[in-house]
Design an enzyme around this catalytic site. Sequence first.
Site, PDB file in Angstrom:
ATOM      1  N   GLU A  24     -20.496  18.899  34.148  1.00 45.89           N
ATOM      2  CA  GLU A  24     -21.378  17.725  34.204  1.00 45.89           C
ATOM      3  C   GLU A  24     -22.485  17.880  35.237  1.00 45.89           C
ATOM      4  OE1 GLU A  24     -18.118  17.705  34.410  1.00 45.89           O
ATOM      5  OE2 GLU A  24     -17.191  16.123  33.206  1.00 45.89           O
ATOM      6  N   ASP A  46     -60.250  27.534  32.139  1.00 43.23           N
ATOM      7  CA  ASP A  46     -60.845  26.315  32.679  1.00 43.23           C
ATOM      8  C   ASP A  46     -61.772  25.622  31.693  1.00 43.23           C
ATOM      9  OD1 ASP A  46     -62.870  28.149  32.593  1.00 43.23           O
ATOM     10  OD2 ASP A  46     -63.438  27.996  34.706  1.00 43.23           O
ATOM     11  N   ASP A  78     -58.732  33.997  31.648  1.00 46.44           N
ATOM     12  CA  ASP A  78     -60.169  33.895  31.447  1.00 46.44           C
ATOM     13  C   ASP A  78     -60.866  34.639  32.580  1.00 46.44           C
ATOM     14  OD1 ASP A  78     -62.569  32.989  30.338  1.00 46.44           O
ATOM     15  OD2 ASP A  78     -62.613  31.246  31.648  1.00 46.44           O
ATOM     16  N   VAL A 135     -13.667  17.335  29.520  1.00 48.28           N
ATOM     17  CA  VAL A 135     -14.478  16.998  30.698  1.00 48.28           C
ATOM     18  C   VAL A 135     -14.516  18.173  31.664  1.00 48.28           C
ATOM     19  CG1 VAL A 135     -14.654  15.475  32.693  1.00 48.28           C
ATOM     20  CG2 VAL A 135     -14.064  14.534  30.464  1.00 48.28           C
ATOM     21  N   ALA A 136     -13.399  18.876  31.807  1.00 51.41           N
ATOM     22  CA  ALA A 136     -13.360  20.034  32.697  1.00 51.41           C
ATOM     23  C   ALA A 136     -14.216  21.179  32.169  1.00 51.41           C
ATOM     24  CB  ALA A 136     -11.921  20.512  32.868  1.00 51.41           C
TER      25      ALA A 136
END
Length: 888
Positions: free
Chosen positions: A288, A629, A330, A283-284
Site C-alpha cells: 500500500e 521554444d 531546437d 493486503v500483505a
Amino acid sequence: MKALPESPFAQDSFALVEQMQASLNEGLSEEEVAKRREVFGENRLERQHKKNVLLIFLEQFLSPVIYVLIAASAIGFAFGETVEAIAVLVVILITVLIGFFMEWQAVRSMEALRKMAETHASVIRDGRKVTIEAHEIVPGDILLLECGQVVPADARLLTNENLAVKEAALTGESNQVEKSVKILPGDTQLAERSNMVFSGTLVTRGSAKTLVTATGEQTELGKISQLTREAEDEATPIEKKLDSLSRRLILLTILLAVSIALTGYLQGRDLKLMIETAIALAVAAIPEGLPIVATIALARGMLRLAKDRVIIKQLRSVETLGSTGIICTDKTGTLTENQMAARAIIMQEKEIEIPEEEPEVLFVGMQKNEAFIRLLETGVLCNNVELDENIGDSIVGDPVEIALVNLATEAGFDVEKIRREHPEVIELPFDTETKMMATLNHFGNSYRASAKGALESILYHCDRIYTSGGIEGFTDKADWEKAADRMASRGLRTLAFAYRDLEAPPARKEELLKGLTFLGLVGFIDPPRRDIKDAVEICKNAGIDVVMVTGDHPQTARYIAEAVGLLDKGATQDKIVTGRQLAQLDRESEAFEQRLLNAIVLARVTPAQKLDLIRVYQKHGHIVGMTGDGINDAPALKKADIGIAMGMRGTEAAKEVADVILRDDQFTSIELAIRQGRIIFENIRKFVVYLLSSNLAEIISVAVASFSILPLPLLPLQILYLNLVTDVFPALALGLGEGESGIMRQPPRPVDEPIISRKLWTSTLVYGLCITAGVLGIVLFAYYYLELEAEKVNNMAFYTLVLGQLLNVFNLPKRSVSFFNNEVTRNTWVWAAILLCIVLTALGYLIPPLRTVLSLVPLSGEQLGWVVAFAFGSLLLTQIIKRLGGTV
C-alpha cells in the site's frame, strides 16, 4: 467568397485581390466582413481543453494498485472487518490527495503563465484605416503592418517598404527574412515564401500593405496547432513500468488469496476465517505504501528542480527525464543565444577571427588600423538601431545591426559619440531589390557615404579598395566572392561594407552609391550558448544522444553542431539531413527511417517532419526528449515522451503542451533534470525492492502458518500496522536519497527494462526469505523450545518482523560497495526513519487502545533479546548470501 486561395505566394498579388473580391484602397465593407466571418469563423486558434479539477482528482484513482485496495476494503466491509477496511481507505485517500494537489498546482501555474492580452491590428475597412482586435480579421482584409507588430494572420504582400520579419517561432530560421512582392514558384517551401507573412511572426523592420489569405485554423500556425492536437501523448516509462509491476502483484495476490482460502476450506477449516485470512494476505501482498512513497519521491524531485528554475508540470515527468536516451533539440534560442554576433572580419590584408570569450582582447591595437576603423564606423553610421531604446534588443531591432553596434562597442568605440559627431543627412533604406542600405553623414566640413549590403551588390558599386598602402584600384573581386563562400560554408551570414568621401551632398540620393571604396566583409552568426558544449559532453558521457532539429540553413546548422560538439569536424554528409531530402522519400519506407536514425543534424525540417522523427525513434524503442521554444516545435513537444519548453523565449503554444519548462532557458538545466530523474528511478527501485521483500516475508510467514498447526505470526491488523507505519517510513527515506556519485556516467536504462529486473527479483526473494527465516525461526523457537502461549509467540514474531524489516534497508546497496559506507548508511533520513519506527512500535504497546487493537501483550527482557537476535540473524544471513554472489 466561399473558399481560400491555393498557393497565394505563386499568384500575382493584384490578381489575387480581385480573386478574393477585395479592394486595395477600399478594403472590405462591414457587411462583407460579417458574411465572411460566417463562412470562415473568427481569427482564433482552437484552444486545448483545460483540465477540469474534478477530472484531475478522478484520474488519481486510475491505478491497478488502487483498484485492488478498493476491492480489499470492500470485502473487509462485507465481512465486518471495519477497522481493516477503513485503514485501507485512509491509504487510498492519502495517495490520491498527494497526486491531485501536485498536478492541480501545476495546472494553476500554467494558467498564470498564459498571456491574456488580445492583440490588435490595422486594416482598411470601407476606405478607412481602422484598428480592430486581431480575432475580427477575415480573409480578404487589407492588413497594414509596421515594425514591432506581431502578424495576426497569413497574408500576401501587396506593397513593401523595406519589410523584414523574424519567423524563428514558426520555421526555426534564426535570421530575419527579407520580404518582397515577387511571384514565387508553386513548390516553394514555407521558409522560402518571401512574399508572404505568417500569423504569429514578428515584424522587425519596415512596413507593408498586405492581403489576408488565411485566418484562424487555416493559417500555417493553425495547421501546426492541428498537428499538436492530433499528436498523441505517450504513456511515460514510469507509468508503464509501475503498471506492469502492479499487474504482476495483483495476479500474485489473487492466486495466493484464492488458493489459501480454498485449501483451508478443503481441510475443513471455518470458511469465514479462511476468507479473512485470504484478505489479510491480499493486503500483505499489495504494498500500500508504494503509491504514496513513489508520489512523494517524485514530488520532492519536482520541488528540488523548481528551486533550480525547472518547472515540472506532472510528477511522472521527473522520472521520464531520467530514462531519456535521445534529446531532439531546437537550435535557435536553445543551443544558440537567439541573437546575431560578429564572428569574422576580412579586410584586404587582414583576416580576424573574433572569439566568443573576451573579444575585447583581440581588438587591442586595432584602433589604429585605418581600414578597421572605417569599416566599424560604416557599420555604426549605416545603421538604424536606436541606442536609447533598442540596443541589444533582438526582438524589435534588426539583429545584424544590433550585432554591428555590439561589435563596435567591444572594439572600444563610443557608438553614441560617433553618431553625435557625424549626424545623418540622407538615408537610402535597405531595399530587397538592390540588397543594400546607404547613408550620408557629416564629417567636419565634408561628407561621407556609408554603405552595407550583399557582397555582389556592394562589389558592383565599388571601383576602389582600401589597403594598408592607401586606396587602390579594385581588380580582384573574384577573390572576395571566394572569401564570402568560405564564410557561408561555415554557416556565417556575410555583409559587405564600403564608403565614399564627398565634398557636398549629391543632387540625387542614388548617386551616393557611385564610386565606392570597398572596405571588407563581416561574418555573423547566432552563436552557441557558452555553457552548451559542456552540457552536450555530459549528455554523451551519460549515453544520451543529442540531435539538432532546426528550420535553419544546413550550413549554419552544421557550424553550430560542430561548435557545440554534436558533430566532429569533417563528419560525413549523411549525418546532416534536410527537409527537402526527406520529402523525396516515402514516409513509411525503411530508407526514410534509416536517414532519420542516422542523422545528427536535421535542417530545414517542417513541423510534420519533426513529428515523423519522434515517431520513428519511438517505433525503434527509444525514449525521446524534445526541446523547443517555437510554435513550430509544439506538435513534437507533445508527441515526445518528454517535451521541454523554454520559459523565457518560449511561445505560449510550446509551454502549453510541454511536460517540462526551463524558466531560465538553460540547456544545462536539462542535465540537472536528467540527473535528478535517474536518482529518483534508482531510489524507486530501492524502496520497491524493500517493500516487496518485506511484504514477501509477511506473506510467506502467514501462508506457512496457515498450512500448519503453528500460531499465526501476524494478525490482519498487525499486517496493516506494518504496512502503514514500519513499511512506509523507511521506504520514504530511501526515496529521499542523494543517489550514487557516478550516476551520470552510466548509460540510459534499456527501454524494456522493468523496475524490478530478473536480478532484482532474485534479490527481493532472498531478502524476503531471510526475513521469513528469522520470523518462522522465532515462532518455532518460542512455540516448541520456550513453550510459550500463542499470544506471546505471535508478539515475538511481530516484533522480529518489525526489526527485520527495518534492518532490511541495509541489504539494498550493491554488493560492490562497503556495507558500512554507502548511499544508504550516509542517508540521515534512513536513520531517522528507523528511530521513528521503533518509537511507533513502542507506542503500539504503550497506548492501551492501540495495544488492544494490535493484540499486544507484555514480553520479558529475555524474550525481547531473542527478538533482536533473530532479527539481526536474518540480516547476517542475507549479507553472507550477498557476499557469496547470491544478490546484486
